[in-house]
Motif scaffolding. Structure first.
Motif, mmCIF file in Angstrom:
data_model
loop_
_atom_site.group_PDB
_atom_site.id
_atom_site.type_symbol
_atom_site.label_atom_id
_atom_site.label_comp_id
_atom_site.label_asym_id
_atom_site.label_seq_id
_atom_site.Cartn_x
_atom_site.Cartn_y
_atom_site.Cartn_z
ATOM 1 N N UNK A 1 27.915 20.290 15.749
ATOM 2 C CA UNK A 1 28.512 21.485 16.322
ATOM 3 C C UNK A 1 27.905 21.792 17.692
ATOM 4 N N UNK A 2 28.634 22.525 18.490
ATOM 5 C CA UNK A 2 28.089 22.996 19.759
ATOM 6 C C UNK A 2 28.596 24.426 19.989
ATOM 7 N N UNK A 3 27.990 25.083 20.956
ATOM 8 C CA UNK A 3 28.394 26.467 21.216
ATOM 9 C C UNK A 3 28.886 26.616 22.649
ATOM 10 N N UNK A 4 29.805 27.510 22.837
ATOM 11 C CA UNK A 4 30.217 27.829 24.204
ATOM 12 C C UNK A 4 29.896 29.299 24.456
ATOM 13 N N UNK A 5 29.329 29.552 25.611
ATOM 14 C CA UNK A 5 28.981 30.927 25.963
ATOM 15 C C UNK A 5 29.710 31.237 27.267
ATOM 16 N N UNK A 6 30.422 32.325 27.300
ATOM 17 C CA UNK A 6 31.084 32.685 28.550
ATOM 18 C C UNK A 6 31.076 34.192 28.758
ATOM 19 N N UNK A 7 31.051 34.543 30.027
ATOM 20 C CA UNK A 7 31.027 35.957 30.390
ATOM 21 C C UNK A 7 31.938 36.136 31.597
ATOM 22 N N UNK A 8 32.782 37.135 31.541
ATOM 23 C CA UNK A 8 33.639 37.390 32.689
ATOM 24 C C UNK A 8 33.798 38.888 32.899
ATOM 25 N N UNK A 9 34.163 39.226 34.111
ATOM 26 C CA UNK A 9 34.268 40.641 34.454
ATOM 27 C C UNK A 9 35.542 40.858 35.253
ATOM 28 N N UNK A 10 36.287 41.879 34.875
ATOM 29 C CA UNK A 10 37.460 42.214 35.679
ATOM 30 C C UNK A 10 37.329 43.670 36.118
ATOM 31 N N UNK A 11 37.832 43.944 37.289
ATOM 32 C CA UNK A 11 37.784 45.336 37.735
ATOM 33 C C UNK A 11 39.081 45.697 38.437
ATOM 34 N N UNK A 12 39.429 46.979 38.335
ATOM 35 C CA UNK A 12 40.665 47.449 38.959
ATOM 36 C C UNK A 12 40.555 48.935 39.271
ATOM 37 N N UNK A 13 41.263 49.325 40.306
ATOM 38 C CA UNK A 13 41.214 50.728 40.730
ATOM 39 C C UNK A 13 42.284 51.562 40.047
ATOM 40 N N UNK A 14 43.391 50.917 39.719
ATOM 41 C CA UNK A 14 44.478 51.675 39.092
ATOM 42 C C UNK A 14 44.674 51.168 37.673
ATOM 43 N N UNK A 15 44.760 52.084 36.716
ATOM 44 C CA UNK A 15 44.919 51.676 35.315
ATOM 45 C C UNK A 15 45.424 52.870 34.517
ATOM 46 N N UNK A 16 46.097 52.580 33.427
ATOM 47 C CA UNK A 16 46.577 53.644 32.547
ATOM 48 C C UNK A 16 45.868 53.576 31.194
ATOM 49 N N UNK A 17 45.186 52.471 30.933
ATOM 50 C CA UNK A 17 44.492 52.309 29.663
ATOM 51 C C UNK A 17 43.088 51.804 29.944
ATOM 52 N N UNK A 18 42.136 52.122 29.044
ATOM 53 C CA UNK A 18 40.764 51.650 29.239
ATOM 54 C C UNK A 18 40.552 50.328 28.515
ATOM 55 N N UNK A 19 40.794 50.344 27.223
ATOM 56 C CA UNK A 19 40.572 49.112 26.468
ATOM 57 C C UNK A 19 41.362 49.161 25.169
ATOM 58 N N UNK A 20 41.905 48.036 24.790
ATOM 59 C CA UNK A 20 42.558 47.892 23.490
ATOM 60 C C UNK A 20 41.814 46.738 22.813
#
Lengths: 651, 619
Positions: free
Chosen positions: B127-146
């Motif tokens: 077995x092996x593992x994958x680790x990933x991290x990403x970031x998105x940003x925006x100024x206009x939005x109607x929802x925070x998180x689902x």
């Protein structure tokens, strides 16, 4: 300048066109707008009234480029034809060298309130879509389109890539009244073309352009105009059992053959297969990678241990070693995309990485191994008469042991060690060695089989059949089922229930990882007994034989390409319940010819047990269109015979 | 939103079940941890997601191919992508050149300016593992998180955490399902909301199930106020409606020529219905569905003038265009948002935000209400079909909005009538003439075939769905709509059958296919209720004309099975040497609890297990 005609052509000259449809851009006669259906294909959802392409050369300070111009007119006949008004123009875009799409125009024509209504595409509604690192699309939807509309559009593409003059397809999914491709050739670039899907044009003209003389430096020249046309091209609809649709569509491919420099130097682009091989071996991503791979072998193999094995054992060991330790990234290529160092670190690469590395290791183990350049099925046919590297897109490996050739590959772990994946079976392969020009046949005559042994006995109430089924899958059949269910018991169980069996239990599989052994699936299950009145009807092979004929069309004009020969065997042992006897047992049936074989036998018919076996096989991978009707009939015979029922009746 | 039939059908036909469990039942992939951190600061939303996934064998490797979708309004940074061994030693870190960017491509969209960044974290030693991290940003939005804790419904999750940090004066609305309320903490002028779950139980997908959002854990957070193409509020549907009104403002900009055309078309029409019919027919005849999403993120409709010029648009654009046409004719209609298509999640009333994928019009007609789907071709005004029936919708009225319910389809509206006439002969080919009168789901399918598919594509689907015979030559077929806007279609076909009559000893026999019903889970295994969103209603009339054959040693019996879930009956009669077979089947719309499931299963099993075989004797 000349255009080599490597196809044998009858140079008939036809009048350009003589039907009621206009080929003048911007001119749409009333008859085209009132057309309700296309007489030559009344099912057509749309018809191309004309499709005309032209390629010519232009030059500036940076040298020559090719201009491709296209204009197309389509009559929309049904709702389903409206999708032809969404146009995608693919163009190549890599770094600083890219093709440019310009002069895009599109117009729709309709009759509205008794008048012709013309709506022009707004260029602001042309979108640019990036498909991948190399290809982009200009996309647009022509406005005001509905059944009855005539659409017309044109565009130009300027390309710095002179190697591939744009190919031309005369045929598409809708019929075409007239398709024409014109090339204006100059003395510096010489091309050959290959015609596909037909062996002659309806229109062929070549003449020197006596108009304005062109200059390049001090050289003066006139273009030579070649015109290729096809009339009343039918829609291409039947896509079943084909390696590549492109091979069957009526069209033409162009390849640069020679470059004649104005200073008199001549570069042969189309040369000979030996030169193609020598050039490839000089490429660092091929020849050097191969040599380095061979040298690196001791890093991954215990050479002393290898030497204790027989040559065939060595080959098997090394193929499995590469399959188990390196993964294919899904890309076919004839050039290794990673250096050997990167490949060994990432343990991943394209088909060239994998199979050139495999060749190196095999050679290091003292085996006679050569890479084989191939064209995968999607990539289309290879034409050995035309020595062009561009036809080839991947590698497999040829190993010769004691005078016997084995083809192998390490991209696909589920494939047996001495076979290549089905996707690689296409035309022939060029053995890559110095001055090489030998071809090896890629197709296998080994039949890939599924053999099923079925033991049936009745439930005490006689209302259902309990059975044990042992299925054995060989070669590509094993690969296909392994690939579909990934040895996942839950998925296989689900599949058996969907198929109609009940109470599936004791499901066992064997040899998933050992691709050189048949893959086995064994299970117990229950099927309903067919009791009608006082009789019981049993299909000895249950619902395992084919029930529907995959050959669905009434006739066929293309070869039938099954990819590999295949066969299915059945053996049924039926325990007759006490108090019953056989009332009817199907008759034996046998047929054997060069296309196929059918063999249905009653092995024994005792008072308490009936044993029936059946086997059929399609012996060839590829059949001629003339065999289609016979094959279809055979399939119907198989369906009928292998689903026949044994009848049991009370004693 | 409009489903692409070609794509969907292809998907159905090529689908093979693949789960993330190996032959031994051990998962081949596991989400070891997933941590999502959302921060609102200075009106900017930043989402940072870190995942650690263990790929246990080759079959689990499909989870090592990563795809990140982002729009032009978002900034995406991939912060880390690496392969590790199970002890956490780094094997490989992806380079910039290992990522590929391309335009997103939706089957039903001409163009969308979203992008997909992809990379592959496949490795060959398990077995092996994958680790990933990403970031998105925006100024206009109607929802925070689902948020949900799953990578996929068949990948177990060991640990999942969500943290949302917003300024103290930033009210939010929270919806939680199958997971406790987030823990709220105040710190440094901010408020943080945290949810943590471990060893997450996986939802189970079953036939005729509840929606996925009802079956799985979910934490959904939206800002009470937002700014997206102007200020908006999710405090209530009424407030949300104000913002939708703002988006739609000025979209009724029909050119004067078009207005004059409308007035001319309706001047001799009497009554509202007649006017609606005329304008709806005009819309259907002159426009087509094409979706282009550029810049505004797919929520703001293209104006009526855009449709008027191009004669195409997406559901929103076609709806506002039709609304403008009706307005000119003096008819008030309301822009209405709805969840359409299969697998709709259902509306959460306490979350007034975008929960919709389709736009239609609602027209009040005295006591009645008409719903107009402006993307449909050749259907009567008011036809909504299985695409939107029974759904909650957001009715947008001037200055407000409210939730309403689109009616359910009635049993008579989904009736499928199949008339087959067979010519059976002992020594000659068998033939069948088919005349099916199809409504409901079948009508929608056939409409899709008629509108979108060419001849060979149509035949491919008809063979799978309606010509269910082992081998045959298709001599002729045709889909007819007796009136341009009738809510049923007639499928006529003529087939020559091979192997229809099978050898049953010395006799010949044929079978009638049982009513198609899916393989429901055994009562012991079913974990969730059954929901039938719309009824099934089938009536079959088959006539078998016999030549050189007569009634043999077996004929099936008449049957009647009645339950609270539906009814089934079959009747066989012999008349002038012919066999007449009549069958009716109805499955009622409804939701049936687990307590009822055994009885439901028994009803289905009785019908599924019916073997309808006839034996015939040659003479």
């Amino acid at each position: 300048m000349k255009l080599l005609l490597l196809c044998i052509l009858s140079l008939n000259f036809f009048p350009l066109f003589a039907q009621q449809f206009s080929q003048e851009y911007g001119k749409v006669p009333l008859g085209e707008l009132t057309l309700q259906k296309y007489d030559k294909d009344t099912a057509a959802e749309a018809v191309i009234l004309y499709d005309m392409g032209k390629s010519y050369f232009t030059h500036d300070d940076n040298g020559f480029s090719v201009i491709f111009e296209r204009k197309t007119k389509v009559k929309i006949l049904k709702s389903a034809g409206i999708e032809n008004a969404q146009v995608n123009i693919p163009y190549y875009f890599e770094g600083n060298i890219f093709e440019k799409v310009y002069d895009v125009e599109a117009t729709s024509y309709n009759i509205e309130n008794g008048l012709i209504k013309r709506v022009v595409l707004d260029n602001k509604t042309i979108y640019d879509e990036k498909k991948n690192d190399y290809w982009r699309f200009k996309k647009f939807a022509i406005p005001n389109v509905r059944p009855g509309t005539v659409i017309e559009y044109k565009y130009s593409i300027q390309s710095p890539y002179l190697f591939n003059l744009r190919d031309w397809d005369f045929q598409s999914k809708i019929p075409c009244v007239y398709s024409e491709y014109t090339t204006l050739m100059i003395p510096f670039y010489e091309y050959i073309y290959i015609m596909k899907g037909k062996d002659k044009f309806d229109v062929f003209e070549n003449k020197t352009d006596n108009g304005i003389e062109n200059n390049f430096g001090t050289i003066k020249y006139n273009d030579v105009i070649y015109k290729f046309g096809m009339k009343d091209v039918p829609a291409f609809r039947d896509e079943s059992f084909m390696a590549s649709i492109d091979d069957n569509l009526i069209g033409m491919d162009f390849q640069l053959a020679n470059i004649h420099h104005p200073n008199g130097a001549n570069i042969e682009v189309m040369s000979t297969w030996p030169k193609v091989c020598n050039d490839m071996l000089k490429e660092s991503s091929v020849g050097k990678f191969l040599t380095q791979a061979e040298k690196s072998a001791p890093e991954v193999m215990n050479m002393a241990e290898i030497n204790t094995k027989t040559p065939l054992e060595r080959m098997e060991y090394i193929v499995n070693l590469v399959k188990n330790n390196f993964s294919w990234n899904g890309y076919f290529s004839k050039y290794a995309s990673n250096s050997l160092k990167e490949f060994l670190k990432d343990k991943k690469g394209n088909s060239a990485n994998i199979n050139l590395y495999l060749t190196g290791l095999l050679r290091a183990a003292g085996l006679k191994a050569d890479p084989v350049l191939i064209s995968t099925r999607d990539n289309g046919m290879v034409y050995p008469s035309y020595p062009f590297l561009s036809f080839l897109n991947s590698f497999v490996v040829l190993v010769n042991i004691d005078g016997k050739n084995y083809l192998t590959d390490a991209t696909e772990p589920l494939c047996p060690f001495d076979m290549i994946p089905p996707v690689c079976i296409n035309s022939g392969g060029l053995i890559l060695k110095k001055d090489g020009q030998d071809w090896v046949k890629l197709a296998t005559s080994n039949i890939s089989r599924v053999d099923e042994a079925i033991k049936i006995h009745f439930s005490p109430e006689l209302d259902s059949l309990n059975f044990t089924l042992s299925a054995s899958y060989s070669n590509y059949e094993a690969m296909e089922i392994k690939d579909s269910y990934k040895d996942d018991n839950k998925a296989i169980h689900e599949y058996l229930l969907q198929k109609g069996y009940a109470n599936v239990d004791s499901l066992e599989t064997s040899n998933f990882k050992d691709s050189n052994k048949n893959y086995l699936i064994k299970y117990h299950a229950k099927a309903a007994a067919e009791m009608m009145g006082d009789k019981i009807y049993i299909s000895p092979f249950l619902i395992e034989p084919p029930a529907t004929n995959p050959l669905k069309q009434a006739s066929r004009t293309y070869k039938i390409d099954f990819n590999f020969p295949f066969g299915r065997g059945f053996s049924a042992t039926i325990d007759i319940p006490s108090g019953y006897k056989a009332d009817f047992i199907p008759q034996p049936y046998s047929l054997n010819n060069n296309l196929m074989t059918i063999d249905y036998k009653i092995v024994s018919s005792a008072e308490d047990k009936i044993i029936i076996t059946g086997y059929y096989a399609f012996k060839n991978a590829v059949y001629e269109p003339t065999d289609y009707k016979v094959l279809k009939m055979f399939y119907n015979d198989i369906i009928k015979k292998f689903n026949e029922k044994v009848v049991l009746v009370k004693k | 939103m409009k489903s692409n039939l070609k794509f969907l059908l292809l998907l159905i036909l090529i689908y093979h079940p693949n789960s993330s469990f190996s032959a031994t039942g051990i998962p081949n992939c596991e989400l070891i941890s997933t941590v999502t951190r959302c921060t609102v600061s200075h009106s900017k939303l930043t989402k940072n997601i870190t995942r650690l996934v263990e790929i246990k064998d080759r079959t689990g490797a499909r989870h090592a191919a990563l795809y990140f979708r982002y729009s032009k309004r978002q900034k995406l940074d991939i912060l880390l992508t690496q392969i590790e061994d199970t002890l956490g030693h780094v094997i490989r870190v992806l380079k910039r050149s290992d990522f590929k960017d391309r335009n997103a491509f939706d089957e039903s969209t001409l163009f969308v300016d979203d992008f997909i960044r992809s990379c592959d974290l496949n490795y060959n030693i398990y077995p092996y593992r994958i680790r990933y991290q990403y970031e998105s940003s925006q100024d206009e939005f109607t929802q925070l998180v689902d948020w949900d804790p799953y990578l996929d419904w068949d990948v177990p999750t060991r640990y999942a955490r969500l943290e949302v940090i917003v300024p103290r004066d930033y009210p939010v609305k929270i919806y939680c399902h199958l997971v406790g309320e987030p823990v709220k903490r105040e710190m440094d002028g901010n408020v943080s909301y945290t949810v943590e779950v471990t060893q997450v139980k996986l939802p189970v997908q079953e036939i005729y199930n509840l929606t996925s959002s009802e079956l799985g854990m979910r934490v959904w957070m939206i800002p009470a106020k937002f700014d997206w193409d102007g200020p908006g509020s999710s405090e209530s549907w009424e407030e949300y409606g104000k913002w939708i009104n703002h988006l739609n403002q000025g979209t009724d900009d029909l050119p004067e020529t078009e207005k004059a055309l409308v007035l001319n078309m309706v001047k001799k029409k009497v009554g509202k219905l007649d006017i609606i019919d005329t304008l709806y027919r005009y819309l259907q005849d002159r426009t087509r569905y094409i979706a282009v999403y550029v810049g505004v993120g797919g929520l703001k409709p293209y104006p009526a003038s855009y449709v008027c010029t191009n004669k195409y648009g997406d559901c929103k654009a076609l709806a506002v265009y039709m609304q403008a046409l009706l307005k000119v004719a003096g008819i008030t209609s309301f822009y209405t948002l709805v969840q359409a298509g299969d697998g709709a999640e259902g509306i959460i009333p306490e979350m007034p935000t975008n929960q919709f994928n389709h736009a239609i019009l609602t027209i009040p007609l005295g006591k009645d209400t008409m719903f107009l789907d402006c993307t449909r071709k050749n259907v009567p005004a008011g036809y909504f079909g299985t695409f939107t029936q029974g759904r909650e919708a957001c009715l947008v009225v001037p200055g407000a909005a409210r939730l309403i319910k689109i009616p359910f389809l009635k049993s008579s509206e989904v009736l499928e009538e199949h008339h087959h006439t067979y010519t059976l002969a002992a020594f000659a080919p068998c033939k069948v003439e088919i005349e099916n009168k199809l409504r409901g789901n079948a009508f929608d399918l056939l409409k899709g075939i008629q509108e979108q598919l060419n001849q060979s594509e149509s035949e491919f689907i008809l063979r799978e769905r309606y010509f269910n015979f082992p081998s045959f030559d298709l001599n002729h077929w045709e889909i007819k709509q007796t009136q341009k806007d009738s809510a049923f279609l007639i499928l006529n076909a003529s087939l020559q059958l091979a192997n229809y009559l099978k050898g049953y000893g010395e006799e010949l026999g044929f079978q009638i296919n049982p009513i198609y019903l899916p393989n429901f889970e055994n009562p012991g295994k079913r974990v969730s209720p059954v929901r039938l969103e719309y009824p099934v209603n089938i009536a079959d009339d088959y006539v078998y004309q016999l030549t050189g054959l007569r009634k043999g040693s077996y004929t099936p019996e008449d049957k009647e099975i009645i339950s609270k879930f539906g009814r089934y009956s079959q009747k066989i009669t012999f008349e002038g040497g012919n066999i007449l077979f009549h069958r009716e089947f109805e499955l009622y719309r409804g939701e049936y609890s687990l307590e009822d499931y055994a009885e439901f299963y028994d009803f289905i099993k009785k019908i599924k297990s019916l073997k309808i075989s006839f034996l015939l004797t040659k003479f």
